[in-house]
Each structure stands twice: as structure tokens, then as C-alpha cells.
Design a protein around this motif. Structure first.
Motif, short mmCIF file in Angstrom:
data_model
loop_
_atom_site.label_atom_id
_atom_site.label_comp_id
_atom_site.label_asym_id
_atom_site.label_seq_id
_atom_site.Cartn_x
_atom_site.Cartn_y
_atom_site.Cartn_z
N LEU A 198 0.82 -1.21 0.00
CA LEU A 198 0.00 0.00 0.00
C LEU A 198 0.85 1.26 0.00
CD1 LEU A 198 -2.81 -0.93 2.55
CD2 LEU A 198 -2.88 -1.05 0.05
N VAL A 199 0.51 2.17 -0.89
CA VAL A 199 1.17 3.48 -0.98
C VAL A 199 0.11 4.53 -1.28
CG1 VAL A 199 3.40 2.59 -1.78
CG2 VAL A 199 1.66 3.21 -3.46
N GLU A 200 0.52 5.78 -1.23
CA GLU A 200 -0.35 6.88 -1.65
C GLU A 200 0.03 7.23 -3.08
OE1 GLU A 200 -0.29 11.49 -0.64
OE2 GLU A 200 -0.96 10.27 1.06
N ILE A 201 -0.96 7.25 -3.97
CA ILE A 201 -0.72 7.58 -5.38
C ILE A 201 -1.56 8.80 -5.74
CG2 ILE A 201 -0.91 6.79 -7.77
CD1 ILE A 201 -0.45 3.95 -6.75
N ASP A 202 -0.89 9.83 -6.18
CA ASP A 202 -1.56 11.08 -6.57
C ASP A 202 -2.52 11.57 -5.49
OD1 ASP A 202 -0.17 11.25 -9.00
OD2 ASP A 202 -1.66 10.01 -10.02
N GLY A 203 -2.09 11.47 -4.23
CA GLY A 203 -2.88 11.97 -3.11
C GLY A 203 -3.94 11.02 -2.58
N VAL A 204 -4.10 9.86 -3.19
CA VAL A 204 -5.10 8.89 -2.73
C VAL A 204 -4.39 7.79 -1.94
CG1 VAL A 204 -6.91 7.27 -3.42
CG2 VAL A 204 -6.53 9.36 -4.76
N PRO A 205 -4.72 7.64 -0.65
CA PRO A 205 -4.04 6.64 0.17
C PRO A 205 -4.55 5.22 -0.08
CG PRO A 205 -5.71 7.76 1.46
CD PRO A 205 -5.70 8.42 0.10
N ALA A 206 -3.79 4.27 0.46
CA ALA A 206 -4.16 2.85 0.47
C ALA A 206 -4.35 2.25 -0.92
CB ALA A 206 -5.40 2.64 1.35
N ARG A 207 -3.48 2.60 -1.85
CA ARG A 207 -3.54 2.02 -3.19
C ARG A 207 -2.59 0.83 -3.26
NH1 ARG A 207 -5.70 5.12 -7.24
NH2 ARG A 207 -6.06 3.02 -8.01
N GLN A 208 -3.05 -0.26 -3.83
CA GLN A 208 -2.22 -1.46 -3.98
C GLN A 208 -1.28 -1.25 -5.16
OE1 GLN A 208 -5.85 -4.07 -3.71
NE2 GLN A 208 -4.27 -5.48 -2.96
N SER A 209 -0.03 -0.95 -4.86
CA SER A 209 0.93 -0.60 -5.91
C SER A 209 1.26 -1.77 -6.83
CB SER A 209 2.20 -0.03 -5.29
OG SER A 209 2.86 -0.99 -4.47
N CYS A 210 1.01 -2.98 -6.41
CA CYS A 210 1.32 -4.14 -7.27
C CYS A 210 0.27 -4.34 -8.35
CB CYS A 210 1.46 -5.41 -6.43
SG CYS A 210 -0.08 -6.00 -5.71
N LEU A 211 -0.85 -3.63 -8.28
CA LEU A 211 -1.93 -3.79 -9.26
C LEU A 211 -2.09 -2.60 -10.20
CD1 LEU A 211 -4.70 -5.34 -6.97
CD2 LEU A 211 -3.08 -6.53 -8.46
N ILE A 212 -1.37 -1.51 -9.93
CA ILE A 212 -1.58 -0.28 -10.68
C ILE A 212 -0.40 -0.01 -11.60
CG2 ILE A 212 -1.90 2.22 -10.45
CD1 ILE A 212 -3.16 1.55 -7.68
N PRO A 213 -0.66 0.12 -12.91
CA PRO A 213 0.43 0.42 -13.83
C PRO A 213 0.90 1.86 -13.70
CG PRO A 213 -1.65 0.18 -15.03
CD PRO A 213 -1.94 -0.10 -13.59
#
Length: 110
Positions: free
Chosen positions: A70-85
Motif C-alpha cells: 500500500l502506498v499513496e498515489i496522486d494523493g489517494v491513500p491505500a492504493r495497492q501498488s502491485c496492481l496499478i500500472p
């Protein structure tokens, strides 16, 4: 903390690339890979800290089951970085502890 990469991509196999920003540091990575793969390629070994104890965590399964990435991506927390290109200009930050979703209401788009 960025250190030596865990693995490298041979130059011959690198086609198009994009630049993402991790905690203020630009990383040039191959287009089409996931955020988790890009961060690992960039030498990042701590993606988040645990909710209890603040222990550093990093990807484990790389397929969306364990939630360790889990990381923050473009200001949105709790994103699963292994699933997002990755995509050009993406801004990524470590998630420290629990996600704070105070600004969002149920059903509202972040």
C-alpha cells in the motif's frame, strides 16, 4: 530511503519509459510495469509502515492478496501498488500507518 535496486532491466529490453516521482525523487521506469515493480527497480525497499508498531513493510505477493504494498498515489491513500500500472507524472509516497480518509465521503470519488 532509496538504495541500490534489487534488480535491473537490461537496456536492450527497455522500450518506452515514463517518469514517476517517489517522495520528491524522479524515477525513470519502463512503461507498462506496476508501481510496485517500478519502486523496487528504483531501489525502494520500504513502501509503508504497519499500523501497529510502525514497522517498515514492502510488497510480498505482487498479486494483490497481501496488501503489504500500500502506498499513496496522486494523493489517494491505500492504493495497492502491485496492481496499478505506472503512468507519466504519477506522484507516489509511502503510506505511514493507517490511511486517513477523513476528506472522503462514502461513494465519493477521491
Amino acid at each position: 530511503m532509496t538504495i541500490d535496486p534489487l534488480f535491473t532491466v537490461p537496456e536492450a529490453s527497455v522500450g518506452a519509459s515514463v517518469t514517476i516521482v517517489f517522495e520528491g525523487t524522479p524515477l525513470r521506469v519502463p512503461a507498462g510495469i506496476t508501481v510496485a515493480a517500478a519502486l523496487l527497480l528504483g531501489g525502494v525497499r520500504e513502501f509503508r509502515s504497519s499500523v501497529v508498531g510502525g514497522v517498515p513493510r514492502a510488497p510480498y505477493c505482487m498479486m494483490g492478496v497481501c496488501f503489504e504494498c500500500l502506498v499513496e498515489i496522486d494523493g489517494v491513500p491505500a492504493r495497492q501498488s502491485c496492481l496499478i500500472p505506472v503512468r507519466e507524472g504519477m506522484v507516489v509516497a509511502r503510506q505511514l500507518g493507517a490511511a486517513h480518509l477523513d476528506a472522503f465521503s462514502p461513494g465519493e470519488e477521491p
